[in-house]
Design a protein around this motif. Structure first.
Motif, PDB file in Angstrom:
ATOM      1  N   ILE A  59       0.935  -1.173   0.116  1.00 50.36           N
ATOM      2  CA  ILE A  59      -0.106   0.036   0.081  1.00 50.36           C
ATOM      3  C   ILE A  59       0.957   1.331   0.010  1.00 50.36           C
ATOM      4  O   ILE A  59       1.859   1.263   0.998  1.00 50.36           O
ATOM      5  CB  ILE A  59      -0.967  -0.002   1.186  1.00 50.36           C
ATOM      6  CG1 ILE A  59      -1.895  -1.269   1.039  1.00 50.36           C
ATOM      7  CG2 ILE A  59      -1.553   1.480   1.309  1.00 50.36           C
ATOM      8  CD1 ILE A  59      -2.848  -1.254   2.437  1.00 50.36           C
ATOM      9  N   VAL A  60       0.663   2.141  -0.917  1.00 49.79           N
ATOM     10  CA  VAL A  60       1.268   3.313  -0.877  1.00 49.79           C
ATOM     11  C   VAL A  60       0.284   4.590  -0.770  1.00 49.79           C
ATOM     12  O   VAL A  60      -0.723   4.352  -1.235  1.00 49.79           O
ATOM     13  CB  VAL A  60       2.019   3.651  -2.515  1.00 49.79           C
ATOM     14  CG1 VAL A  60       2.785   5.046  -2.528  1.00 49.79           C
ATOM     15  CG2 VAL A  60       2.909   2.404  -2.654  1.00 49.79           C
ATOM     16  N   LEU A  61       0.701   5.612   0.105  1.00 49.47           N
ATOM     17  CA  LEU A  61       0.028   6.629   0.461  1.00 49.47           C
ATOM     18  C   LEU A  61       0.515   7.943   0.107  1.00 49.47           C
ATOM     19  O   LEU A  61       1.775   8.012   0.565  1.00 49.47           O
ATOM     20  CB  LEU A  61      -0.520   6.510   1.804  1.00 49.47           C
ATOM     21  CG  LEU A  61      -1.647   7.438   2.131  1.00 49.47           C
ATOM     22  CD1 LEU A  61      -2.804   7.246   1.822  1.00 49.47           C
ATOM     23  CD2 LEU A  61      -1.642   7.511   3.639  1.00 49.47           C
ATOM     24  N   LEU A  62      -0.120   8.797  -0.815  1.00 45.96           N
ATOM     25  CA  LEU A  62       0.666   9.983  -1.142  1.00 45.96           C
ATOM     26  C   LEU A  62      -0.336  11.231  -0.065  1.00 45.96           C
ATOM     27  O   LEU A  62      -1.531  10.987  -0.428  1.00 45.96           O
ATOM     28  CB  LEU A  62       0.388  10.492  -2.511  1.00 45.96           C
ATOM     29  CG  LEU A  62       1.334   9.389  -3.429  1.00 45.96           C
ATOM     30  CD1 LEU A  62       0.879   9.674  -4.980  1.00 45.96           C
ATOM     31  CD2 LEU A  62       2.536   9.277  -3.221  1.00 45.96           C
ATOM     32  N   ALA A  63       0.162  11.985   0.228  1.00 50.33           N
ATOM     33  CA  ALA A  63      -0.460  12.979   1.215  1.00 50.33           C
ATOM     34  C   ALA A  63      -0.495  14.572   0.785  1.00 50.33           C
ATOM     35  O   ALA A  63       0.540  14.809   0.401  1.00 50.33           O
ATOM     36  CB  ALA A  63      -0.147  12.863   2.662  1.00 50.33           C
ATOM     37  N   SER A  64      -1.517  15.203   0.615  1.00 53.56           N
ATOM     38  CA  SER A  64      -1.261  16.538   0.291  1.00 53.56           C
ATOM     39  C   SER A  64      -2.395  17.325   1.084  1.00 53.56           C
ATOM     40  O   SER A  64      -3.413  16.991   1.516  1.00 53.56           O
ATOM     41  CB  SER A  64      -1.706  16.592  -1.347  1.00 53.56           C
ATOM     42  OG  SER A  64      -2.007  18.105  -1.453  1.00 53.56           O
ATOM     43  N   GLY A  65      -1.995  18.614   1.703  1.00 51.69           N
ATOM     44  CA  GLY A  65      -2.989  19.377   2.407  1.00 51.69           C
ATOM     45  C   GLY A  65      -2.230  19.973   3.519  1.00 51.69           C
ATOM     46  O   GLY A  65      -0.951  20.117   3.490  1.00 51.69           O
ATOM     47  N   ASN A  66      -3.048  20.088   4.364  1.00 54.90           N
ATOM     48  CA  ASN A  66      -2.394  20.586   5.912  1.00 54.90           C
ATOM     49  C   ASN A  66      -1.363  19.519   6.478  1.00 54.90           C
ATOM     50  O   ASN A  66      -1.830  18.563   6.680  1.00 54.90           O
ATOM     51  CB  ASN A  66      -3.731  20.802   6.731  1.00 54.90           C
ATOM     52  CG  ASN A  66      -3.101  21.448   8.106  1.00 54.90           C
ATOM     53  OD1 ASN A  66      -2.303  20.890   8.817  1.00 54.90           O
ATOM     54  ND2 ASN A  66      -3.590  22.391   8.209  1.00 54.90           N
ATOM     55  N   LEU A  67      -0.228  19.839   6.704  1.00 52.43           N
ATOM     56  CA  LEU A  67       0.942  19.102   7.143  1.00 52.43           C
ATOM     57  C   LEU A  67       0.369  18.403   8.463  1.00 52.43           C
ATOM     58  O   LEU A  67       0.549  17.135   8.904  1.00 52.43           O
ATOM     59  CB  LEU A  67       2.028  19.863   7.130  1.00 52.43           C
ATOM     60  CG  LEU A  67       3.326  18.991   7.404  1.00 52.43           C
ATOM     61  CD1 LEU A  67       3.452  17.653   6.695  1.00 52.43           C
ATOM     62  CD2 LEU A  67       4.558  19.644   7.602  1.00 52.43           C
ATOM     63  N   ALA A  68       0.058  19.338   9.401  1.00 55.80           N
ATOM     64  CA  ALA A  68      -0.315  18.563  10.811  1.00 55.80           C
ATOM     65  C   ALA A  68      -1.527  17.551  10.570  1.00 55.80           C
ATOM     66  O   ALA A  68      -1.327  16.319  11.181  1.00 55.80           O
ATOM     67  CB  ALA A  68      -0.808  19.762  11.573  1.00 55.80           C
ATOM     68  N   PRO A 125      -7.874  22.689   7.767  1.00 56.12           N
ATOM     69  CA  PRO A 125      -7.298  21.747   8.483  1.00 56.12           C
ATOM     70  C   PRO A 125      -7.503  20.481   7.279  1.00 56.12           C
ATOM     71  O   PRO A 125      -7.104  19.425   7.460  1.00 56.12           O
ATOM     72  CB  PRO A 125      -8.097  21.142   9.573  1.00 56.12           C
ATOM     73  CG  PRO A 125      -9.523  21.633   9.175  1.00 56.12           C
ATOM     74  CD  PRO A 125      -9.523  22.891   8.271  1.00 56.12           C
ATOM     75  N   GLU A 126      -7.962  20.896   5.993  1.00 58.54           N
ATOM     76  CA  GLU A 126      -8.103  19.932   4.992  1.00 58.54           C
ATOM     77  C   GLU A 126      -7.032  19.041   4.253  1.00 58.54           C
ATOM     78  O   GLU A 126      -5.741  19.614   4.374  1.00 58.54           O
ATOM     79  CB  GLU A 126      -8.890  20.470   3.749  1.00 58.54           C
ATOM     80  CG  GLU A 126     -10.289  20.818   3.944  1.00 58.54           C
ATOM     81  CD  GLU A 126     -11.175  21.001   2.892  1.00 58.54           C
ATOM     82  OE1 GLU A 126     -10.700  21.201   1.847  1.00 58.54           O
ATOM     83  OE2 GLU A 126     -12.362  21.164   3.184  1.00 58.54           O
ATOM     84  N   ALA A 127      -7.018  17.779   4.166  1.00 56.92           N
ATOM     85  CA  ALA A 127      -5.901  17.095   3.494  1.00 56.92           C
ATOM     86  C   ALA A 127      -6.609  16.121   2.344  1.00 56.92           C
ATOM     87  O   ALA A 127      -7.889  15.636   2.744  1.00 56.92           O
ATOM     88  CB  ALA A 127      -5.415  16.056   4.399  1.00 56.92           C
ATOM     89  N   SER A 128      -5.929  15.908   1.293  1.00 59.52           N
ATOM     90  CA  SER A 128      -6.447  15.014   0.442  1.00 59.52           C
ATOM     91  C   SER A 128      -5.114  13.802   0.335  1.00 59.52           C
ATOM     92  O   SER A 128      -4.115  14.145   0.450  1.00 59.52           O
ATOM     93  CB  SER A 128      -6.584  15.614  -1.067  1.00 59.52           C
ATOM     94  OG  SER A 128      -7.443  16.685  -0.982  1.00 59.52           O
TER      95      SER A 128
END
Lengths: 258, 258
Positions: A59-68, A125-128
């Motif tokens: 499983i690979v997860l890419l994260a974008s948005g609010n770092l916290a 606070p959003e993240a995608s």
């Protein structure tokens, strides 16, 4: 003043660029590493996170948005993976879409906790997320998890997913990516897509991480980090620029130029 | 039901794409003609409007946004031009930036009139404009007029301005346009930029209008409308696609491919 800056940094916002591509041969993941709290505070954080059990699931997860938010989501994932009494974790799901649902729920929980205190400072606070991979016995797939927690998968008509600053790098994906595109061509296309975005938006920057997952390997064997100093990346930018210039110079003339 | 649709059409929204380029040799203007009120109601309206007095001044106006607003602004411009007692009109200004200011003021006035009634239906009255041209004795220039009425001009570092769906078509402008780019190359680049946008966003569509203004001519002599059936436009799309593919195929290999 310094304290204020430190707080600004902890609630850093990330408008950056991640994408995943699904072709017949497997999956490609790519992300830049730029993180910023306004253009006066720029740093780099990894956005690509790899989980799994070799031979059983990747499983690979890419994260974008609010770092916290994205870090809190990753912390929760980690805790569940290490806690034998956790009701579920990335290692227990039988379907990738259940893993996408799980991450969407964690993301919602984290965002709900900080929405009100952040609202005062007009910080979202959003993240995608993009989640992709393969579970033994099933097909590889990729999912995009929206800030609201719901999620979609890629399709044959649109065999890629993007989060963050998506528009500058979309035209080349539409032109090149087909189900039968090779994994290496898909990875090169992802690099061109990120390079176009980096030229247009200062909040997207190197190093660039690219992971190539070959169907049914059930572990990640190809994973490169490219910087402006990396010869392959520099050569790619140079040849792409020259190739575009050549393509441009061969465009047809207007009637009055003949 | 039909009446409802008709009203929807009158308060049509336009997310489309217009751009202007300023090079040493003159100016290029380009716009698509797609207008939509949602994807189920799509039609075409001209977005490029030409004013002036041959040998004395040329002014080109590109309009994007709420169609009722942009039409009302054009109506007001027309009335002032035809009214000898009007305190000012596009034919009276000594500077192009005064013309930009004038259009910004009209746009604000129109938007203010309809903001409240439109708010109930969550429709924005906003419109953006690009104004460009030349007044005898002065240099050619281009201005972007924001929905709020203020405006900016192009610079040598960024010798083009865009309104509407701007991101898909920006990378090629950044790569090709320089102050010494020829007018015809700038026009071809504008066409490629619009073509990339049309492929990515259904609300941007043909026909495409392109106007080429050569410095100091003080009238518009080159003005073409291109459709998918126009041989030059079709040939351009074909060659660009082939050229990109060729450029892509020449990108360097990863280490493990050698």
């Amino acid at each position: 003043m310094l304290e204020c800056r430190a707080q600004k940094a902890t609630i850093i916002e990330r408008m950056t660029y991640c994408l995943a591509i699904k072709v017949d041969a497997g999956l490609v993941f790519a992300a830049d590493s730029r993180t910023n709290a306004g253009v006066d505070y720029i740093s780099t954080y990894r956005k690509m996170h790899v989980f799994g059990v070799s031979g059983e699931r990747l499983i690979v997860l890419l994260a974008s948005g609010n770092l916290a938010t994205t870090q809190a989501v990753l912390n929760a994932i980690q805790r569940d993976l290490e806690d034998p009494s956790a009701p579920e974790s990335l290692n227990t799901f039988h379907y990738l879409f259940d893993a996408a649902h799980y991450i969407g729920q964690i993301s919602q929980r984290v965002q709900a906790e900080y929405r009100e205190p952040l609202k005062e400072d007009k910080i979202s606070p959003e993240a995608s997320f993009i989640l992709g991979g393969q579970i033994h016995g099933r097909d590889p797939n990729i999912y995009m998890i929206y800030p609201q927690g719901n999620y979609i998968s890629a399709s044959n008509d649109k065999p890629y997913l993007q989060v963050g600053e998506t528009k500058y790098g979309k035209p080349i994906l539409d032109r090149i990516i087909r189900p039968n595109t090779s994994l290496e061509d898909a990875a090169r296309c992802a690099l061109v897509s990120i390079d176009s975005t980096m030229r247009a938006n200062i909040s997207v920057g190197p190093p660039v991480e690219v992971a190539i997952y070959q169907r049914d390997e059930l572990e990640l064997r190809r994973n490169v980090t490219l910087d402006y100093e990396t010869p392959m990346f520099r050569e790619m930018q140079k040849r792409w620029n020259e190739g575009l210039r050549r393509a441009f110079d061969r465009l047809p003339r207007f009637d009055w130029e003949k």
